[in-house]
Design a protein around this motif. Structure first.
Motif, short mmCIF file in Angstrom:
data_model
loop_
_atom_site.label_atom_id
_atom_site.label_comp_id
_atom_site.label_asym_id
_atom_site.label_seq_id
_atom_site.Cartn_x
_atom_site.Cartn_y
_atom_site.Cartn_z
N ARG A 1 0.84 -1.19 0.00
CA ARG A 1 0.00 0.00 0.00
C ARG A 1 0.88 1.24 0.00
N GLY A 2 0.35 2.30 -0.57
CA GLY A 2 1.12 3.53 -0.58
C GLY A 2 0.31 4.70 -1.08
N PHE A 3 0.83 5.88 -0.82
CA PHE A 3 0.21 7.12 -1.27
C PHE A 3 1.30 8.00 -1.87
N ASP A 4 0.88 9.07 -2.54
CA ASP A 4 1.81 9.96 -3.21
C ASP A 4 2.96 10.38 -2.29
N SER A 5 2.64 10.86 -1.10
CA SER A 5 3.68 11.38 -0.21
C SER A 5 4.66 10.30 0.20
N LEU A 6 4.20 9.06 0.29
CA LEU A 6 5.08 7.96 0.67
C LEU A 6 5.97 7.54 -0.50
N VAL A 7 5.40 7.50 -1.70
CA VAL A 7 6.19 7.15 -2.87
C VAL A 7 7.27 8.20 -3.10
N GLN A 8 6.94 9.46 -2.87
CA GLN A 8 7.97 10.50 -2.98
C GLN A 8 9.15 10.23 -2.05
N MET A 9 8.86 9.77 -0.83
CA MET A 9 9.93 9.45 0.13
C MET A 9 10.74 8.26 -0.36
N SER A 10 10.06 7.21 -0.79
CA SER A 10 10.74 5.98 -1.20
C SER A 10 11.62 6.20 -2.42
N ALA A 11 11.10 6.94 -3.40
CA ALA A 11 11.73 7.02 -4.72
C ALA A 11 12.81 8.08 -4.83
N GLY A 12 13.16 8.74 -3.73
CA GLY A 12 14.23 9.71 -3.76
C GLY A 12 13.81 11.11 -4.16
N ILE A 13 12.51 11.33 -4.39
CA ILE A 13 12.02 12.65 -4.78
C ILE A 13 12.21 13.64 -3.64
N VAL A 14 11.83 13.23 -2.44
CA VAL A 14 11.92 14.12 -1.28
C VAL A 14 13.39 14.43 -0.94
N HIS A 15 14.24 13.42 -1.01
CA HIS A 15 15.66 13.62 -0.71
C HIS A 15 16.29 14.59 -1.71
N ALA A 16 15.97 14.43 -2.99
CA ALA A 16 16.49 15.35 -4.00
C ALA A 16 15.98 16.77 -3.76
N GLY A 17 14.72 16.88 -3.34
CA GLY A 17 14.18 18.19 -3.02
C GLY A 17 14.89 18.84 -1.85
N MET A 18 15.26 18.04 -0.86
CA MET A 18 15.97 18.55 0.30
C MET A 18 17.34 19.10 -0.10
N GLU A 19 18.03 18.36 -0.97
CA GLU A 19 19.33 18.83 -1.43
C GLU A 19 19.18 20.09 -2.29
N TRP A 20 18.19 20.12 -3.13
CA TRP A 20 17.95 21.28 -4.00
C TRP A 20 17.66 22.53 -3.17
N ALA A 21 16.89 22.36 -2.10
CA ALA A 21 16.50 23.49 -1.27
C ALA A 21 17.56 23.85 -0.24
N GLY A 22 18.57 23.01 -0.08
CA GLY A 22 19.56 23.24 0.97
C GLY A 22 18.95 23.15 2.35
N ALA A 23 17.98 22.26 2.49
CA ALA A 23 17.23 22.14 3.75
C ALA A 23 17.81 21.03 4.61
N ASP A 24 17.40 21.04 5.89
CA ASP A 24 17.86 20.02 6.82
C ASP A 24 16.74 19.05 7.18
N LYS A 25 15.68 19.05 6.39
CA LYS A 25 14.57 18.12 6.62
C LYS A 25 13.95 17.76 5.28
N PRO A 26 13.14 16.72 5.23
CA PRO A 26 12.55 16.29 3.96
C PRO A 26 11.81 17.43 3.25
N THR A 27 12.01 17.50 1.93
CA THR A 27 11.38 18.56 1.13
C THR A 27 10.63 17.91 -0.01
#
Length: 451
Positions: free
Chosen positions: A312-338
């Motif tokens: 089971r999964g939802f959009d926000s979870l797939v973003q976490m799994s697939a590296g989308i959120v991690h890439a967003g964090m690096e792009w934003a220079g953030a210290d938490k999931p983006t």
């Protein structure tokens, strides 16, 4: 065959407007292209049905397409319910970040049982700090909940499920069948889907987006939910143009009613994981027997093959799994999931599902065999990850008054305003005579056949 397999070439449709949602990824480009996919397949269908002597021109408003990837409805004089449960969100564990999705009561109960805490956020935060993300993810899923550890793109591409997804098509077409479309004399170039009966067995959010899109061009959509089911944070957005009915599919009477609805449907759109329809007495053989001339499109979260195919999964979870959120964090220079600024995986998959329905109908109208279409949020994530960003102009962060239609919408919750449509196909303009309604407000029958 020319069944839909990719986003359309930019030179096959017209675009007006500029700007982009701020993101590491081409969210706005995906929005415009996914709307264009619907337009291209609808144009093909109009020709195949002899509703027009020439292919209708496809026009996408880029800004509005980006905005439709967010929330399309603005309440007037009343407050919309929250989208998220109080426990849902990102948490820091001993070795990284993990996201809990607890909007559904049984998913919240599963997470709290694993963590052995009460339902308050500070207690959840303290408990999670002692866990490793992979161990907690596995424990919650084993308990029947949903969660996703944050992985980088490289970690996902090395993951067994990520490697499978890299080989999966964007749209998996399965099981060739020859079907005959039902005559719909009310269909015109301006309302090409008028009279089309679409049975909607979906929840959040991609499936409902697809059927809302079909309703916008004239389809009669009947959404079926379990009794007392509700998703108050999203229903005003996605029940637009639909008849929404409750039906107890665990009862023999409910199953019989569903079978009768399917017999009379032209299109079946569902979000059941592999094999889940079997428990309702609707395995593939039964569906073929009951509705041999249907078009069928379905989706899941993590793909149709591999170790996570039934997860089971939802959009926000797939973003976490697939590296989308991690890439967003690096792009934003953030210290938490983006995460992405909107649930783009849901919306893109939804519009591609609608386009797949139209693609299959166009093939059938042309005398070609059709297949059932399968899509997944995780495969759409791979599409987004490879899509080039082109528009770096002004930020599109939210709607302004001129983005909304002038006429108010009398929804089941109160008055509001809907975004202007983003897609026009010749004389066909998206419009919804039915306002958004609460779940369970219609009978589980096809309105056009009701006596």
């Amino acid at each position: 065959m020319s069944l839909l397999s990719a986003l359309p070439s930019p030179d096959t449709y017209l675009v007006n407007g500029a700007g982009a949602r701020p993101s590491a990824f081409a969210v706005s480009e995906l929005a415009t292209a996914s709307f264009a996919a619907v337009g291209k397949e609808l144009s093909r269908l109009v020709i195949a049905l002899n509703l027009s002597p020439e292919s209708p021109e496809i026009y996408v408003d880029h800004r509005l397409a980006s905005l439709w990837y967010g929330f399309s409805f603005k309440s007037e004089g009343w407050d919309m319910p929250s989208l998220w449960d109080a426990i849902a969100g990102d948490y820091q564990a001993s070795d990284g970040w993990i996201r809990l999705h607890t909007n559904l009561p049984h998913h919240r109960a599963a997470a709290l049982k694993v963590l052995q805490v009460k339902s308050d956020r500070p207690s959840v935060e303290r408990a999670i700090r002692n866990w490793a993300i992979a161990e907690l993810e596995a424990a919650i899923i084993a308990e029947g909940g949903v969660a996703a550890a944050m992985r980088s793109r490289s970690e996902w591409q090395d993951h067994p499920q990520g490697r499978v997804l890299a080989r999966e098509p964007l749209i998996g077409w399965q099981g060739p069948r020859n079907i005959k479309l039902r005559d719909r004399p009310q269909a015109t170039a301006a309302r090409p889907l008028a009279g089309l009966r679409v049975l909607d067995l979906t929840r959040i959010l991609a499936g409902p987006v697809s059927t809302r899109t079909l309703a916008g061009f004239g389809a009669e959509v009947l959404r079926i939910d379990p009794p007392e089911w509700d998703e108050p944070g999203v229903i005003p957005d996605i029940s637009l143009g639909k008849h929404c009915a409750y039906l107890n599919l665990k009862s023999s009477d409910g199953k019989e009613q569903l079978q009768e609805l399917l017999k009379q449907a032209d299109v079946l759109v569902h979000g059941y994981r592999p094999g889940a329809l079997d428990a309702l007495g609707l395995d593939k053989a039964t569906r073929d027997q009951l509705a041999p001339n249907r078009v069928e499109v379905t989706l899941d979260a993590y793909g149709w093959q591999g170790p996570w195919a039934t997860r089971r999964g939802f959009d926000s979870l797939v973003q976490m799994s697939a590296g989308i959120v991690h890439a967003g964090m690096e792009w934003a220079g953030a210290d938490k999931p983006t995460p992405l600024p909107v649930q783009a995986l849901d919306h893109a998959t939804g519009y591609l599902m609608a386009a797949a329905v139209l693609s299959a109908m166009a093939e059938a109208a042309s005398g070609q065999a059709v297949m059932d279409a399968r899509l997944s949020l995780a495969r759409t994530a791979e599409l987004l990850a490879t899509l080039a960003k082109r528009d770096t102009g002004e930020d599109i962060t939210g709607a302004i008054p001129t983005d909304y239609s002038d006429a108010s919408e009398q929804s089941g919750w109160g008055t509001g305003y809907r975004l202007k449509p983003a897609l026009t196909v010749g004389p066909a303009k998206m419009q919804w005579p039915l306002p958004a309604s609460k779940l369970g407000t219609s009978r589980p029958v096809w309105p056009a056949l009701a006596t």
